[in-house]
Enzyme design. Structure first.
Site, PDB file in Angstrom:
ATOM      1  N   CYS A 286       1.635  -1.577   3.694  1.00 24.00           N
ATOM      2  CA  CYS A 286       2.834  -1.396   4.517  1.00 24.00           C
ATOM      3  C   CYS A 286       3.096   0.060   4.902  1.00 24.00           C
ATOM      4  O   CYS A 286       2.959   0.427   6.066  1.00 24.00           O
ATOM      5  CB  CYS A 286       4.049  -1.956   3.779  1.00 24.00           C
ATOM      6  SG  CYS A 286       3.939  -3.726   3.499  1.00 24.00           S
TER       7      CYS A 286
HETATM    8  N1  LIG Z   1       1.830  -7.081   0.596  1.00 26.32           N
HETATM    9  C1  LIG Z   1       3.063  -6.661   0.728  1.00 26.32           C
HETATM   10  O1  LIG Z   1       3.620  -6.093  -0.187  1.00 26.32           O
HETATM   11  C2  LIG Z   1       3.848  -6.869   2.003  1.00 26.32           C
HETATM   12  C3  LIG Z   1       5.235  -6.636   1.959  1.00 26.32           C
HETATM   13  C4  LIG Z   1       5.959  -6.848   3.109  1.00 26.32           C
HETATM   14  C5  LIG Z   1       5.310  -7.251   4.278  1.00 26.32           C
HETATM   15  N2  LIG Z   1       3.963  -7.450   4.286  1.00 26.32           N
HETATM   16  C6  LIG Z   1       3.336  -7.895   5.522  1.00 26.32           C
HETATM   17  O2  LIG Z   1       2.994  -9.270   5.391  1.00 26.32           O
HETATM   18  C7  LIG Z   1       1.790  -9.554   6.109  1.00 26.32           C
HETATM   19  C8  LIG Z   1       0.771 -10.206   5.186  1.00 26.32           C
HETATM   20  O3  LIG Z   1       0.417  -9.288   4.183  1.00 26.32           O
HETATM   21  P1  LIG Z   1      -0.294  -9.731   2.838  1.00 26.32           P
HETATM   22  O4  LIG Z   1      -0.162  -8.559   1.919  1.00 26.32           O
HETATM   23  O5  LIG Z   1       0.185 -11.049   2.366  1.00 26.32           O
HETATM   24  O6  LIG Z   1      -1.805  -9.882   3.346  1.00 26.32           O
HETATM   25  P2  LIG Z   1      -3.017 -10.531   2.511  1.00 26.32           P
HETATM   26  O7  LIG Z   1      -4.253  -9.922   3.044  1.00 26.32           O
HETATM   27  O8  LIG Z   1      -2.739 -10.472   1.043  1.00 26.32           O
HETATM   28  O9  LIG Z   1      -2.961 -12.086   2.903  1.00 26.32           O
HETATM   29  C9  LIG Z   1      -3.190 -12.556   4.184  1.00 26.32           C
HETATM   30  C10 LIG Z   1      -3.903 -13.898   4.088  1.00 26.32           C
HETATM   31  O10 LIG Z   1      -4.055 -14.398   5.423  1.00 26.32           O
HETATM   32  C11 LIG Z   1      -5.301 -15.063   5.499  1.00 26.32           C
HETATM   33  N3  LIG Z   1      -5.686 -15.160   6.890  1.00 26.32           N
HETATM   34  C12 LIG Z   1      -6.153 -14.201   7.720  1.00 26.32           C
HETATM   35  N4  LIG Z   1      -6.362 -14.694   8.947  1.00 26.32           N
HETATM   36  C13 LIG Z   1      -6.017 -15.995   8.909  1.00 26.32           C
HETATM   37  C14 LIG Z   1      -6.017 -17.045   9.862  1.00 26.32           C
HETATM   38  N5  LIG Z   1      -6.423 -16.851  11.120  1.00 26.32           N
HETATM   39  N6  LIG Z   1      -5.617 -18.266   9.469  1.00 26.32           N
HETATM   40  C15 LIG Z   1      -5.220 -18.500   8.194  1.00 26.32           C
HETATM   41  N7  LIG Z   1      -5.191 -17.536   7.244  1.00 26.32           N
HETATM   42  C16 LIG Z   1      -5.586 -16.310   7.605  1.00 26.32           C
HETATM   43  C17 LIG Z   1      -6.217 -14.204   4.642  1.00 26.32           C
HETATM   44  O11 LIG Z   1      -7.360 -14.916   4.228  1.00 26.32           O
HETATM   45  C18 LIG Z   1      -5.285 -13.837   3.484  1.00 26.32           C
HETATM   46  O12 LIG Z   1      -5.374 -14.766   2.426  1.00 26.32           O
HETATM   47  C19 LIG Z   1       1.346  -8.241   6.713  1.00 26.32           C
HETATM   48  O13 LIG Z   1       1.820  -8.141   8.018  1.00 26.32           O
HETATM   49  C20 LIG Z   1       2.042  -7.204   5.849  1.00 26.32           C
HETATM   50  O14 LIG Z   1       2.279  -6.002   6.542  1.00 26.32           O
HETATM   51  C21 LIG Z   1       3.230  -7.281   3.164  1.00 26.32           C
END
Ligand SMILES: NC(=O)c1ccc[n+]([C@@H]2O[C@H](COP(=O)([O-])OP(=O)(O)OC[C@H]3O[C@@H](n4cnc5c(N)ncnc54)[C@H](O)[C@@H]3O)[C@@H](O)[C@H]2O)c1
Length: 448
Positions: A286
């Site tokens: 982030c």
């Molecule tokens: N990790 C954090 O602390 C956090 C906090 C707030 C916001 N966010 C935001 O949330 C969003 C997700 O982050 P995250 O940390 O969960 O990411 P992550 O990489 O942990 O998880 C994303 C998941 O999406 C899957 N994926 C990718 N493309 C796909 C598709 N076409 N169809 C189905 N699944 C698919 C991946 O395989 C993965 O399991 C981002 O935009 C991030 O900026 C993250």
């Protein structure tokens, strides 16, 4: 009598109340999986979509691949009907679909929305009238209206359009940012208010009704762009303030002042000051990334976000500053970095989590290796490290018993499992980037 969309939204709300409502969450990662578990705790049967077959299989076996989520949590979600799938045709059965896929930067530090656009293109063929699609991925203001809605409208075979009020026919779209702070257990997830902006008031109200089942407070805002910008403001606020203390740390070191002591004193002020702490650089999915989403979008408006980019630069420079300090500390003890053994403590980007994304430790390792140091690491969350986004390490965790063998030990992440007094006692030299050795008096400790 034909069913109107208004009837359909009332029906979704009724189904949410009775827990018959079907919710699909796309992206079973750090954000999507805990969200699925929260809905499951409220007895919803959640379908988790992911393109990663390993994750789908692991979850369906009742196991977890995220350290802070236990297999037992997955199993109790399964008791409420949770199942993972890679089959997008299941979207057609959902009342609500929540998208939680990555939003990284490309090699030019520009937004990479391909995960979002791929997901939306996969959903579109199965879109149903009255269905609610919510984007949770962090992104620049305008993404929901300018990217998500057009792809959904163009990709569904029935020619459905976004319904901007309760009377019009079509599907609903909203944006609601994820505001979780991984590893921070001081605020329960359901106590973090949920900001919601809809493409029209009906979508906003429907999305609020969905989130009201698991969050104690919803904060409706007037548009998806306001909700998108809210998330960026929160993260840029952190990024800028961390840059400020990182810069002040460098100044304070020259002046012989302990900035951590200064911050502890300043935070006694009951108003107008929030404490941020310096460190070896920013990490995670982030804070290092999100400011660049806004900086990129701002250019479309002939606006240069100087302040944000300066903060980003100060934070990006921190691993270089750490390495300079390692070199300095070693040369004062008559040791060149080249050929010396250096042990990094903590690879994760912050304390007590198993997340390596954008971690400053990766840059520090790279810089030390380029200068000829023989680098090893210890991190209880990573027994081995192979290839990831923008790095290829192929390293194995070195046990803490070997600390005395190293010319320098660098505290990059202050995991609570570490006994820093014992580490200082065993090490020849400790470079501490986190103030983890606070209160430990030793000539072998250098803070930076
Ligand atoms: N990790 C954090 O602390 C956090 C906090 C707030 C916001 N966010 C935001 O949330 C969003 C997700 O982050 P995250 O940390 O969960 O990411 P992550 O990489 O942990 O998880 C994303 C998941 O999406 C899957 N994926 C990718 N493309 C796909 C598709 N076409 N169809 C189905 N699944 C698919 C991946 O395989 C993965 O399991 C981002 O935009 C991030 O900026 C993250």
């Amino acid at each position: 009598m034909t069913e109107t969309v208004l009837d359909r939204t009332h029906e979704i709300i009724r189904r949410l109340e009775t827990r018959e409502g079907r919710i699909g969450i796309v992206g079973m990662g750090y954000v999507g999986l805990p969200l699925a578990l929260l809905f499951s705790e409220e007895r919803f049967a959640i379908t988790g979509f992911d393109i990663d077959p390993h994750k789908v299989k692991t979850l369906n076996q009742g196991s977890s691949y995220i350290v802070r989520i236990h297999g037992a949590d997955i199993q109790s979600a399964q008791n409420s009907g949770f199942a993972a799938t890679a089959d997008y045709s299941q979207i057609a059965k959902m009342d609500v679909v929540i998208i939680c896929v990555p939003t990284p930067l490309n090699e030019y530090h520009e937004p990479d929305l391909t995960y979002v656009t791929d997901t939306v293109r996969s959903i579109a063929p199965y879109l149903q009238e009255g269905q609610l699609i919510i984007l949770e991925s962090t992104t620049y203001p305008g993404t929901t209206e300018e990217v998500v809605v057009p792809l959904l409208e163009a990709g569904n075979p029935a020619g459905l359009r976004v319904a901007r009020d309760a009377e019009s026919r079509g599907f609903y779209v909203a944006f609601s940012p994820e505001r979780e702070d991984p590893g921070n257990d001081t605020v329960a997830r359901r106590d973090i208010p949920k900001v919601v902006g809809g493409c029209g008031p009906a979508a906003r109200d429907l999305a609020c009704a969905v989130y009201a089942t698991i969050f104690n407070r919803c904060v409706p805002v007037s548009s998806p762009a306001v909700a998108e910008m809210t998330k960026l403001l929160e993260n840029i606020y952190r990024c800028v303030n961390i840059a400020l203390v990182n810069e002040l740390k460098q100044l304070c070191m020259r002046m012989g002042i302990d900035l951590f002591e200064v911050i502890d004193a300043a935070k006694t002020k009951p108003f107008g000051f929030q404490a941020f702490y310096p460190g070896p650089g920013l990490g995670g999915h982030c804070i290092p990334i999100d400011p660049f989403y806004l900086a990129w979008k701002a250019k479309q408006f002939d606006f240069h976000t100087k302040f944000i980019e300066l903060a980003g630069q100060v934070n990006l420079d921190m691993p270089y500053f750490v390495v300079e300090n390692i070199i300095e500390a070693m040369s004062q003890r008559g040791k060149p970095l080249c050929g010396s053994r250096v042990l990094l403590l903590g690879l994760a980007y912050k304390r007590d989590i198993d997340d390596l994304r954008e971690s400053p430790s990766l840059t520090i390792i790279e810089l030390l290796q380029k200068r000829g140091a023989l680098v090893e690491y210890n991190d209880p969350f990573f027994p081995t490290v192979g290839r990831g986004r923008k790095y290829a390490l192929n390293m194995t965790c070195t046990p803490l018993e070997k600390i005395p063998e190293f010319d320098c030990v660098v505290i990059v992440t202050d995991h609570s499992q570490y006994d820093f007094a014992e580490i200082v006692a065993k090490a020849q030299l400790v470079v501490d980037t986190r103030n983890a050795t606070k209160g430990i008096v030793s000539a072998n400790v250098v803070k930076c």
